[in-house]
Design a protein around this motif. Structure first.
Motif, mmCIF file in Angstrom:
data_model
loop_
_atom_site.group_PDB
_atom_site.id
_atom_site.type_symbol
_atom_site.label_atom_id
_atom_site.label_comp_id
_atom_site.label_asym_id
_atom_site.label_seq_id
_atom_site.Cartn_x
_atom_site.Cartn_y
_atom_site.Cartn_z
ATOM 1 N N LEU A 141 -11.860 146.528 17.916
ATOM 2 C CA LEU A 141 -11.031 145.764 16.990
ATOM 3 C C LEU A 141 -11.827 145.370 15.760
ATOM 4 C CD1 LEU A 141 -9.179 143.405 19.502
ATOM 5 C CD2 LEU A 141 -8.495 145.660 18.686
ATOM 6 N N LYS A 142 -11.173 145.452 14.616
ATOM 7 C CA LYS A 142 -11.805 145.080 13.354
ATOM 8 C C LYS A 142 -10.861 144.169 12.583
ATOM 9 C CE LYS A 142 -14.251 149.521 12.980
ATOM 10 N NZ LYS A 142 -14.464 150.730 12.142
ATOM 11 N N PRO A 143 -11.401 143.154 11.909
ATOM 12 C CA PRO A 143 -10.547 142.269 11.116
ATOM 13 C C PRO A 143 -9.983 142.991 9.905
ATOM 14 C CG PRO A 143 -12.874 141.741 10.796
ATOM 15 C CD PRO A 143 -12.814 142.772 11.884
ATOM 16 N N PRO A 144 -8.805 142.561 9.444
ATOM 17 C CA PRO A 144 -8.005 141.493 10.024
ATOM 18 C C PRO A 144 -7.267 141.959 11.286
ATOM 19 C CG PRO A 144 -6.847 142.456 8.162
ATOM 20 C CD PRO A 144 -8.197 143.116 8.209
ATOM 21 N N LEU A 145 -7.184 141.075 12.266
ATOM 22 C CA LEU A 145 -6.489 141.388 13.505
ATOM 23 C C LEU A 145 -4.996 141.138 13.328
ATOM 24 C CD1 LEU A 145 -8.914 139.784 16.116
ATOM 25 C CD2 LEU A 145 -8.912 142.104 15.197
ATOM 26 N N ARG A 146 -4.221 142.048 13.860
ATOM 27 C CA ARG A 146 -2.769 141.979 13.668
ATOM 28 C C ARG A 146 -2.110 141.295 14.861
ATOM 29 N NH1 ARG A 146 0.992 147.233 12.057
ATOM 30 N NH2 ARG A 146 2.897 146.084 11.543
ATOM 31 N N ILE A 147 -1.394 140.210 14.587
ATOM 32 C CA ILE A 147 -0.678 139.449 15.614
ATOM 33 C C ILE A 147 0.818 139.746 15.515
ATOM 34 C CG2 ILE A 147 -0.113 137.147 16.491
ATOM 35 C CD1 ILE A 147 -2.665 136.115 15.234
ATOM 36 N N THR A 176 -3.330 139.041 10.422
ATOM 37 C CA THR A 176 -2.018 139.261 9.822
ATOM 38 C C THR A 176 -0.978 138.967 10.890
ATOM 39 O OG1 THR A 176 -1.848 141.608 10.417
ATOM 40 C CG2 THR A 176 -2.961 141.068 8.340
ATOM 41 N N LEU A 177 0.258 138.759 10.466
ATOM 42 C CA LEU A 177 1.300 138.327 11.399
ATOM 43 C C LEU A 177 2.600 139.079 11.140
ATOM 44 C CD1 LEU A 177 2.405 136.354 13.572
ATOM 45 C CD2 LEU A 177 2.912 134.760 11.697
ATOM 46 N N ASP A 178 3.160 139.641 12.215
ATOM 47 C CA ASP A 178 4.522 140.187 12.210
ATOM 48 C C ASP A 178 5.360 139.335 13.148
ATOM 49 O OD1 ASP A 178 4.492 143.071 10.830
ATOM 50 O OD2 ASP A 178 2.620 142.821 11.948
ATOM 51 N N VAL A 179 6.539 138.889 12.697
ATOM 52 C CA VAL A 179 7.398 138.037 13.514
ATOM 53 C C VAL A 179 8.671 138.803 13.869
ATOM 54 C CG1 VAL A 179 8.604 135.838 13.689
ATOM 55 C CG2 VAL A 179 6.498 136.000 12.347
#
Length: 296
Positions: A141-147, A176-179
């Motif tokens: 895993l590498k930043p940015p981590l996707r949530i 980062t964020l996906d909702v």
């Protein structure tokens, strides 16, 4: 086979008013084995019985004052009133007392149901206990981590606390964020995103609303993510279809350390402390900081 020979019906009872109502009514008429996926059946009971009978059930378990507050002047409860009602395990006693046996998914749920009935209560393993082949190793895993997070129209899923914690870790650039989902509080949500300087945009641009998705679309998005966020500070049930989707996609997941979620193995999910039905943003910030410092 023994159940078949005994002609013992088995009822899968969730909390979907349109789908499970007839199953609930049949289970009350023809006793059998009830497999409960939720410990609070308020939506189901209202849809299956209608407002008057529902109000009577609330009055029996919680008193006339609670019934009047939930259904003023005998009117059906609004979705907001229904969700805000703080009675625990609405409708559970009714199905527990009517069943020959009950199947649940956690030790917590068993303790709740056993207090309501003399019928046997059995716990079945969830997906984490199955002897399945191990998934292929994930790439580093590498930043940015996707949530990927799940929202709901009438339930608090801790999204505002998540935004604050994201903004505080790595100057807002660690995640980062996906909702997934839809709810009426989106305008307030986006205002908070702008206030925190997280920014909006397509995938990979900090915060994105993926909208309501089909199951294949959900699984596809989860497979592209590094981490899932399925936090329910106040839980009404004990099982989570979203969590099963996360596991099926082989992703780590943050959950609330409360009720049935607290029974999940500590090497299976990341537990977030909950106090009196509320999240502490500092706890979430520390957890995200730990993940960002050592994502693998």
């Amino acid at each position: 086979k023994a159940l078949n020979r005994a002609r013992c019906p088995i009822y899968h009872i969730g909390n979907h008013g349109g789908f499970h109502s007839w199953i609930l009514n049949l289970a009350l008429q023809v006793p059998g084995v009830a497999i409960l996926h939720d410990l609070d059946l308020r939506d189901l009971l209202l849809n299956a019985w209608g407002p008057q009978r529902f109000r009577a059930a609330i009055a029996t378990d919680y008193g006339a004052q609670a019934a009047d507050a939930l259904c003023p002047n005998g009117a059906p409860p609004t979705p907001r009133r229904l969700r805000a009602f703080d009675g625990r395990h609405v409708g559970l006693r009714i199905i527990a007392e009517a069943s020959l046996a009950i199947v649940v998914h956690s030790a917590f749920a068993r303790s709740v149901v056993e207090a309501m009935t003399d019928a046997p209560v059995v716990v079945t393993p969830l997906a984490f206990a199955l002897n399945a082949d191990a998934p292929p190793p994930a790439p580093p895993l590498k930043p940015p981590l996707r949530i990927v997070a799940f929202d709901h129209a009438t339930m608090d899923r801790g999204l505002f606390e998540l935004l604050s914690a994201m903004a505080a870790v790595g100057d807002g650039g660690a995640f980062t964020l996906d909702v997934i989902g839809e709810s009426p509080h989106w305008p307030r949500f986006w205002r908070r995103v702008r206030e925190l300087g997280l920014g909006l945009g397509p995938p990979g641009r900090c915060v994105r609303h993926a909208g309501p998705l089909s199951l294949p679309e959900t699984e596809s998005l989860l497979r592209q993510a590094d981490l899932a966020y399925n936090v329910r500070p106040r839980t009404l049930g004990e099982s989570s279809g979203a969590l099963l989707d996360v596991w099926a996609s082989g992703r780590a997941c943050i959950v609330a350390d409360a009720d049935a979620f607290a029974d999940l193995p500590r090497d299976c999910v990341l537990h977030l402390p909950v106090r009196d039905g509320r999240l502490n943003p500092d706890d979430l910030k520390r957890l995200l900081q730990t993940i960002a410092d050592a994502p693998n």
